[in-house]
Write a protein that holds these residues in place. Structure first.
Motif, mmCIF file in Angstrom:
data_model
loop_
_atom_site.group_PDB
_atom_site.id
_atom_site.type_symbol
_atom_site.label_atom_id
_atom_site.label_comp_id
_atom_site.label_asym_id
_atom_site.label_seq_id
_atom_site.Cartn_x
_atom_site.Cartn_y
_atom_site.Cartn_z
ATOM 1 N N GLN A 242 0.817 -1.211 0.000
ATOM 2 C CA GLN A 242 0.000 0.000 0.000
ATOM 3 C C GLN A 242 0.853 1.264 0.000
ATOM 4 N N GLU A 243 2.038 1.176 0.573
ATOM 5 C CA GLU A 243 2.938 2.327 0.602
ATOM 6 C C GLU A 243 3.526 2.630 -0.775
ATOM 7 N N ALA B 49 0.363 5.450 -5.457
ATOM 8 C CA ALA B 49 -0.023 6.864 -5.387
ATOM 9 C C ALA B 49 -1.510 6.982 -5.066
ATOM 10 N N GLU B 50 -1.898 8.105 -4.513
ATOM 11 C CA GLU B 50 -3.317 8.356 -4.201
ATOM 12 C C GLU B 50 -4.178 8.297 -5.461
ATOM 13 N N ASP B 51 -3.643 8.782 -6.575
ATOM 14 C CA ASP B 51 -4.405 8.838 -7.821
ATOM 15 C C ASP B 51 -4.012 7.723 -8.801
ATOM 16 N N GLY C 95 -7.981 5.434 -8.501
ATOM 17 C CA GLY C 95 -7.849 5.913 -7.137
ATOM 18 C C GLY C 95 -7.451 4.807 -6.169
ATOM 19 N N ARG C 96 -6.857 5.250 -5.105
ATOM 20 C CA ARG C 96 -6.300 4.353 -4.097
ATOM 21 C C ARG C 96 -7.340 3.385 -3.512
ATOM 22 N N GLU C 97 -8.504 3.881 -3.135
ATOM 23 C CA GLU C 97 -9.507 3.021 -2.499
ATOM 24 C C GLU C 97 -9.990 1.921 -3.434
ATOM 25 N N ARG D 100 6.386 6.519 -6.360
ATOM 26 C CA ARG D 100 5.227 5.646 -6.140
ATOM 27 C C ARG D 100 4.685 5.152 -7.481
#
Length: 142
Positions: free
Chosen positions: A23-24, A27-29, A48-50, A113
């Motif tokens: 997860q690290e 990227a968020e996007d 997206g991350r989720e 990332r």
């Protein structure tokens, strides 16, 4: 070794075995394209991350003892891009069938990332292991 090849090797190493570390890496996007997944009823693109985390979690639960092996990770002229050819194997939890697959994965990095993944795999192999139809293909058309 480039940032992209390092990230791609870590992606293959940690996706299932070390999900917290994996997860690290993202990227968020992040965008994860899966061009052949719709033939199994799965999304073409995760944005997206989720969305990506949900998919990775689903995969880890659906395929027991999954592992990648025989990875060949290749750098490109651009240190932010890398390509891998890799085999994977595990057991489909719902069917007990062995899942064997060969993947080709393209990765783009940004700021250390994973920004973009594009993953190709054989949906027929997945359908056989999942005991699922290939969307859009009937037994009469084969």
């Amino acid at each position: 070794m480039t940032i992209a090849t390092t990230l791609l090797q870590q992606h293959l190493q940690w996706l299932v075995d070390e999900p917290q570390q994996w997860q690290e890496l993202i990227a968020e996007d992040i965008v994860w394209d899966l061009p052949y997944a719709p033939s199994l009823g799965h999304p073409l693109r995760l944005e997206g991350r989720e969305s990506v985390l949900r998919h990775a979690s689903w995969f880890a639960g659906a395929v027991r003892d999954f592992h990648f092996f025989d990875a060949i990770v290749t750098a490109t002229d651009d240190p932010l891009h890398a390509i891998a050819r890799v085999r994977g194997e595990g057991t489909i939890a719902a069917t007990g069938r062995t899942y064997r697959q060969e993947y080709v994965v393209f990765l783009t990095a940004r700021d250390g990332r994973i920004l973009h993944l594009r993953e190709y795999f054989d949906p027929v192999q997945a359908a056989l292991a999942l005991d699922a139809p290939v969307v859009g293909v009937s037994s009469r058309s084969i």
